[in-house]
Motif scaffolding. Structure first.
Motif, short mmCIF file in Angstrom:
data_model
loop_
_atom_site.label_atom_id
_atom_site.label_comp_id
_atom_site.label_asym_id
_atom_site.label_seq_id
_atom_site.Cartn_x
_atom_site.Cartn_y
_atom_site.Cartn_z
N LYS A 15 0.85 -1.18 0.00
CA LYS A 15 0.00 0.00 0.00
C LYS A 15 0.89 1.24 0.00
CE LYS A 15 -3.47 -2.27 2.94
NZ LYS A 15 -4.19 -2.20 4.24
N SER A 60 2.70 10.00 -8.05
CA SER A 60 2.51 9.07 -9.16
C SER A 60 3.20 7.75 -8.83
CB SER A 60 3.08 9.65 -10.46
OG SER A 60 4.47 9.90 -10.33
N ALA A 62 -2.18 9.77 -6.94
CA ALA A 62 -2.87 10.05 -5.68
C ALA A 62 -2.64 11.52 -5.33
CB ALA A 62 -2.35 9.15 -4.57
N SER A 63 -3.65 12.19 -4.80
CA SER A 63 -3.50 13.59 -4.42
C SER A 63 -4.41 13.89 -3.25
CB SER A 63 -3.83 14.51 -5.60
OG SER A 63 -5.19 14.37 -5.97
N ALA A 108 -3.34 5.00 -0.72
CA ALA A 108 -3.72 4.19 -1.89
C ALA A 108 -3.69 2.72 -1.50
CB ALA A 108 -2.80 4.45 -3.07
N TYR A 165 0.98 15.50 -4.66
CA TYR A 165 0.63 14.59 -5.76
C TYR A 165 1.68 13.48 -5.80
CZ TYR A 165 -2.54 18.29 -7.18
OH TYR A 165 -3.55 19.23 -7.20
N TRP A 207 -7.58 12.36 0.38
CA TRP A 207 -6.82 11.69 -0.66
C TRP A 207 -7.76 11.04 -1.67
CZ3 TRP A 207 -1.71 12.07 -1.50
CH2 TRP A 207 -0.93 12.61 -0.48
N THR A 208 -7.45 11.25 -2.94
CA THR A 208 -8.20 10.62 -4.03
C THR A 208 -7.21 9.96 -4.98
OG1 THR A 208 -8.16 12.66 -5.35
CG2 THR A 208 -10.07 12.30 -3.90
N ASN A 209 -7.66 8.98 -5.74
CA ASN A 209 -6.80 8.24 -6.66
C ASN A 209 -7.45 8.13 -8.03
OD1 ASN A 209 -4.36 6.74 -5.13
ND2 ASN A 209 -6.11 6.94 -3.73
N THR A 226 -6.44 6.73 -12.26
CA THR A 226 -5.51 6.04 -13.16
C THR A 226 -5.32 6.91 -14.39
OG1 THR A 226 -6.16 3.84 -12.41
CG2 THR A 226 -5.11 3.99 -14.57
N GLY A 272 -0.87 5.26 -11.64
CA GLY A 272 -1.85 5.92 -10.78
C GLY A 272 -1.35 7.26 -10.29
N ARG A 321 -5.37 -1.11 -3.02
CA ARG A 321 -6.25 -1.92 -3.86
C ARG A 321 -6.09 -3.40 -3.52
NH1 ARG A 321 -5.75 0.59 -9.89
NH2 ARG A 321 -6.80 -1.41 -10.38
#
Length: 715
Positions: free
Chosen positions: A66, A113, A127-128, A85, A111, A134-136, A138, A125, A87
């Motif tokens: 993660k 990557s 993430a910011s 992040a 940010y 935090w949002t992710n 692709t 991906g 998944r």
């Protein structure tokens, strides 16, 4: 082509053998201190900083795969770790490989990557934490491709806050670029901008709002730089491997200075029988890419530079790189800067626990200092800051008076204030300053510097010796005059005179130029600084130095006039309460001290330069007096022309120029003579061969009137 699997493989082995708990970063240099920012098994980490100088730390948790994040609140104090992040609910999906970080300098939004490996594709991906959470998303999907060890993403932000991401497709070796529009929260269509790209690339914004990218072309073994001007990409070769090199290296990092030109820190692999790595710094200028500068070199087949990064502060480079010796299980972290004008490296930390300990390096610059991030032993991440520990150099550290000494502060952390006490009553401020020591002795220079929090005081000594220009015992120390056209023994058919120039390496007299009809090759000039007045008389004004200047090996009547050029430290003149136009050369004659026409020519560096006209040689003094300098000097040609028409022709007396007692009459070589233009003096047609103008006394009389005329022109 270099085998990019070697170092990642070593990393994997070390993951199995290193202890589970970090032993603590062995910072070994007094200029750095470290803070442990994350503890736990990690494969990747990256550290960035905003304009506030606080660190933002992102790591890939190697156990759960993660992405984790924490940030500094004040320096050295970190927030709780948060997951940004994950998944793991998707079978066979792992993420956080090859991360890159960018921090918005205005909003401090972060940010990140990274690569995401799924069962069917390799994704990129982003993430910011814009908006407070935090949002992710692709930004690209490469179907049918799996992540390969060692591949990394790279990212930068532009002035509008949009993210620009680059990465290499591990299958096709195509370098891909994606712009992420922060306003619409959508990525553009990915664009291929390079081929045959290695696993590592770097991107930076340019001063004109464009982008610049560096990567290694594995097919042609060259370092490529691609620049984007807002409409198209233009590729250039910045370096091609040279003798003794097999391939361009994996590692490269690019940054752009305030001058708009890019610098790249990169590696190349050796092959000249002593394998290993070379580390280079190359810079672009107005005429293109310059020659690469060798920064570091390792001559072992198992020694590599497994990570590099670079950032600019103005036009100064700040870099960090790791050195790994697999055979001897040693590792070190080093800092690079060219703020002095030449790339220099210094230690930050080292270890003998195992090889390849320092990885995932990053460096940023804010709040007047660099900030380094590094993974260590795959079980900890550290933030490393420079300690305010300024030193200084004094150049030169010794010499004869008057001695001009320049002091310069050296500090990784830029001081907010510096004061100087030079030990001679003079003080100063700023990171560089200078003083002049006029008397012999040992002086202590004290620097007091602050960064706004801490204050550091350090001292050095400067040794100043005598200052007598020439010894009066023999010819030792006398410079050889620079003689021009001295082969002439009489005027030629056109009446040309000979100009001879004598140069001196010591102060204050720098040159003596004489004009004469016959200047034999053996003619010499000498200068001697006296300890006091040559007789009981003293000139008007304030005397700085008494001098004795003389000629030898030349007929007295063959000397038509002379210029004397000299210099004085400006601080000396100011210390007496005078200015540049308050200086004159005076000459001792039978009638007493005579002030000579003297002009102030220029100020250069710490010195004031003067030129004076003299009709003869003996004892002199440099004096200070209000408005002592004149605006013009008589031209030798003009003086001779004006006087030749009013004097009878006389045969020169075969007596040598009067040499004052104690003066030297010989000289030792100092420099090679170079021709200067001749001065043509009209000679009456009735002047017979071996005849010269009036004796020097006649010219002196005329010059008295000339000097008075020039004095009247002073304002």
């Amino acid at each position: 082509m270099k085998n990019y699997q070697i170092l990642p493989g070593i990393l994997l082995v070390l993951l199995l053998v290193v202890p589970a708990v970090a032993a603590g970063l062995p910072v070994d240099d007094a200029n750095w201190s470290s803070t442990e920012a994350y503890t736990g098994t990690t494969n990747w980490s990256v550290v960035g900083t905003g304009t506030d100088g606080l660190a933002h730390v992102v790591v890939q948790n190697a156990d759960e795969l993660k992405l984790m994040y924490r940030n500094e609140t004040p320096p050295g104090v970190l927030s709780a770790v948060v997951e940004i992040a994950d998944r793991s609910t998707e079978p066979g999906t792992t993420l956080g490989y090859g991360p890159a970080i960018a921090v918005n300098g205005t909003t401090n939004e972060v940010y990140v990557s990274h690569f995401i490996n799924t069962t069917s594709a390799l994704e990129v991906g982003l993430a910011s934490n814009g908006g407070g959470s935090w949002t992710n998303v692709t930004v690209d999907t490469m179907n049918g491709i799996a992540y390969q060890p060692g591949y990394r993403t790279a990212m930068t932000l532009d002035e509008s806050g949009d993210a620009h991401i680059i990465f290499t497709n591990p299958s096709s070796d195509e370098l891909t670029y994606v712009r992420y529009d922060v306003g619409t929260a959508t990525p553009d269509i990915p664009e291929i901008i390079g081929t045959n790209a290695g696993p590592v690339s770097s991107i930076a914004p340019t001063t004109g709002g464009g982008l610049v990218v560096s990567y290694d072309d594995t097919a042609a073994d060259r370092l490529m730089v691609i620049e984007y001007d807002g409409s198209s990409w233009k590729a250039e070769t910045a370096y091609t491997i040279g003798a003794g090199e097999t391939a361009i290296g994996t590692e490269n990092a690019i940054a752009v200075g305030d001058d708009g030109y890019a610098r790249v820190l990169f590696t190349a692999a050796r092959s000249d029988g002593i394998a290993g790595d070379r580390l280079y710094l190359v810079e672009k200028t107005g005429s293109g890419w310059g020659a690469a500068i060798l920064v570091d070199e390792r001559v072992s087949a198992t020694t590599y530079f497994p990570g590099v990064d670079i950032v600019m502060n103005g036009n100064s480079v700040h870099g960090v790189y790791a050195v790994s010796d697999v055979t001897n299980t040693t590792s070190s972290l080093r800092y690079l800067t060219d703020s002095s004008g030449t790339p220099e490296t210094s230690p930050v930390a080292d270890s003998t626990d195992a090889a390849y300990l320092f990885a995932s390096l990053s460096i940023s610059y804010a709040q007047a200092m660099p900030l380094i991030g590094t993974g260590y032993s795959n079980n900890a991440v550290y933030v490393i800051r420079p300690v305010f520990n300024p030193t200084f150099t004094s150049t030169p550290a010794s010499g004869d008076a008057p001695l001009s000494v320049t002091v310069t502060v050296h500090s990784i952390v830029t001081p907010t204030g510096v004061t100087w006490d030079f030990g001679n009553g003079d003080t100063g401020t700023g990171t560089t300053d200078s003083t002049i020591y006029t008397d012999a002795g040992t002086y202590t220079i004290r620097m007091t510097a602050t960064d706004g929090t801490a204050t550091v005081t350090k001292e050095q000594t400067v040794s100043v010796t005598g200052g007598a220009l020439f010894s009066d015992s023999g010819s030792s120390g006398l410079p050889e005059p620079e003689i021009h056209r001295a082969s002439s023994t009489e005027p030629d058919a056109d009446g040309n005179a000979t100009l001879a120039s004598f140069s001196f390496s010591s102060d204050p007299v720098k040159t003596i130029e004489i004009l004469g009809y016959v200047i034999p090759e053996e003619t010499t000039a000498s200068v001697l600084t006296l300890g006091g007045a040559p007789d009981e008389t003293t000139p008007s004004g304030t005397v700085w130095k008494y001098l004795e200047m003389s000629l030898a090996g030349i007929m007295k009547n063959d000397v038509l006039g002379a210029y004397v050029s000299f210099r004085i430290p400006e601080q000396v003149v100011r210390s007496y309460g005078y200015g540049p136009e308050d200086v004159a050369l005076v000459h001792l004659t039978d009638d007493g001290w005579e002030r000579l026409p003297t002009i102030f020519e220029k100020k250069e560096g710490a010195y004031l330069y003067y030129r004076a006209y003299t009709p003869g040689f003996s004892y002199f003094a440099i004096i200070f007096d209000e408005k002592a300098s004149v605006r013009d000097l008589p031209e030798l040609k003009q003086v001779i022309e004006e006087n030749m028409s009013s004097v009878d022709e006389q045969t020169p007396t075969p007596a040598p120029e009067n040499t004052p007692a104690g003066a030297n009459t010989t000289a030792t070589p100092e420099s090679t003579a170079t021709p200067i233009p001749s001065v043509t003096v009209p000679v009456p047609e009735t002047t017979p061969t071996h005849k010269a103008p009036a004796p020097l006394a006649g010219i002196v009389t005329a010059l008295g009137t000339c000097a008075a005329w020039f004095a009247c022109r002073r304002e």
